[in-house]
Design an enzyme around this catalytic site. Structure first.
Site, mmCIF file in Angstrom:
data_model
loop_
_atom_site.group_PDB
_atom_site.id
_atom_site.type_symbol
_atom_site.label_atom_id
_atom_site.label_comp_id
_atom_site.label_asym_id
_atom_site.label_seq_id
_atom_site.Cartn_x
_atom_site.Cartn_y
_atom_site.Cartn_z
ATOM 1 C CG ASP A 13 -0.868 4.906 5.741
ATOM 2 O OD1 ASP A 13 -1.772 5.748 5.938
ATOM 3 O OD2 ASP A 13 -0.168 4.446 6.656
ATOM 4 C CD GLU B 223 2.761 -2.710 9.194
ATOM 5 O OE1 GLU B 223 3.272 -2.218 10.227
ATOM 6 O OE2 GLU B 223 1.543 -2.930 9.091
#
Ligand code: PGA
Length: 252
Positions: free
Chosen positions: A77, A155
């Site tokens: 990421d 998330e």
């Protein structure tokens, strides 16, 4: 399949032991691939947790001649809105903590661009998936777990089918990053992350969790119903996954 069947094999060990074991597995993979004239494709994380692994790999490069010439890496990421040279960019972290010390070049190391133009983000994410596929897929994914159960920046709410994409960062993730950024207001709100499905396609997955801060999420990762409330639960049932956790993270 019931959740009980979806286990996550566990090794209780110190952070140093975990770093040595994981680094040795990576070194073995690299050497085995080189012997076969092939590349080893690694998926790599940032954060505090993997630093011991990077230190051990740097040591192996220096002292044992571990050669990274046949390695391709894909990071999990990157924060959106950060230039490559920003002190908190994962690109800079990787270069300073690892790549520069083992001779890994920009051509071998993929990290989503944090400064990609908004109109280009979707195409950039599709390109990232395509590069992983063209490399032959991920051989070995090393992961940490966020206190909210994120893997990469998947998330809470992330689906099992998710792919590389733009995400909004969770409040816990931003709060945990606030100190490094010098204040919550400086922490980006968005990021690009490899998807859950992308990660789960890795042939081998190794997860690290150390310290009492991770105790509750380690418990949930092992025991909570598998689902988007804690994306780390998706790791259970992978064909070749292992969690390395210390006593503090296991509440022992
Ligand atoms: P940490 O982050 O290694 O800094 O605890 C883990 C994560 O967010 O994945």
């Amino acid at each position: 399949m019931s959740n009980a069947v979806l286990s996550l094999p566990l090794t209780l060990c110190s952070p140093l032991q975990a770093a040595r074991e994981v680094a040795q597995e990576i070194a073995d993979l690299i050497r085995e691939r080189r012997a076969g004239g092939r590349m080893a494709v690694l998926c790599l994380p940032t954060g505090r947790t993997p630093l011991g692994v990077y230190e051990e790999l740097v040591r192996m490069h220096r002292d044992e001649g571990l050669d990274f010439a046949n390695v391709t890496t894909f990071n999990l990421d990157e924060f959106l809105g950060l230039a490559p040279e920003h002190p908190q960019s994962f690109r800079r972290y990787m270069r300073e903590r690892f790549f520069a010390h083992v001779g890994l070049t920009p051509a071998q190391t993929w990290i989503p661009f944090g400064d990609v133009a908004p109109a280009q983000i979707e195409a950039h994410c599709r390109e990232y998936e395509r590069e992983i596929a063209d490399a032959g897929g991920l051989d070995y994914a090393l992961l940490g777990i966020g206190r909210n159960g994120h893997i990469g920046f998947n998330e809470p709410g992330a689906t099992r089918e998710s792919r590389t994409r733009e995400v909004r960062l969770h409040e816990v993730t931003r709060a945990d990053a606030a100190k490094a950024f010098g204040g919550l207001e400086f922490v980006p709100e968005r990021a690009i992350t490899m998807g859950v499905a992308t990660i789960l396609e890795a042939r081998r997955i190794r997860v690290l969790a150390f310290g009492a801060d991770k105790r509750e999420i380690v418990r949930r990762t092992l025991e909570a119903p598998v689902g988007p409330q804690a994306p780390s639960t998706y790791l259970r049932g992978h064909a070749d996954v292992r969690l390395f956790a210390d006593e503090a993270a296991l509440g022992r």
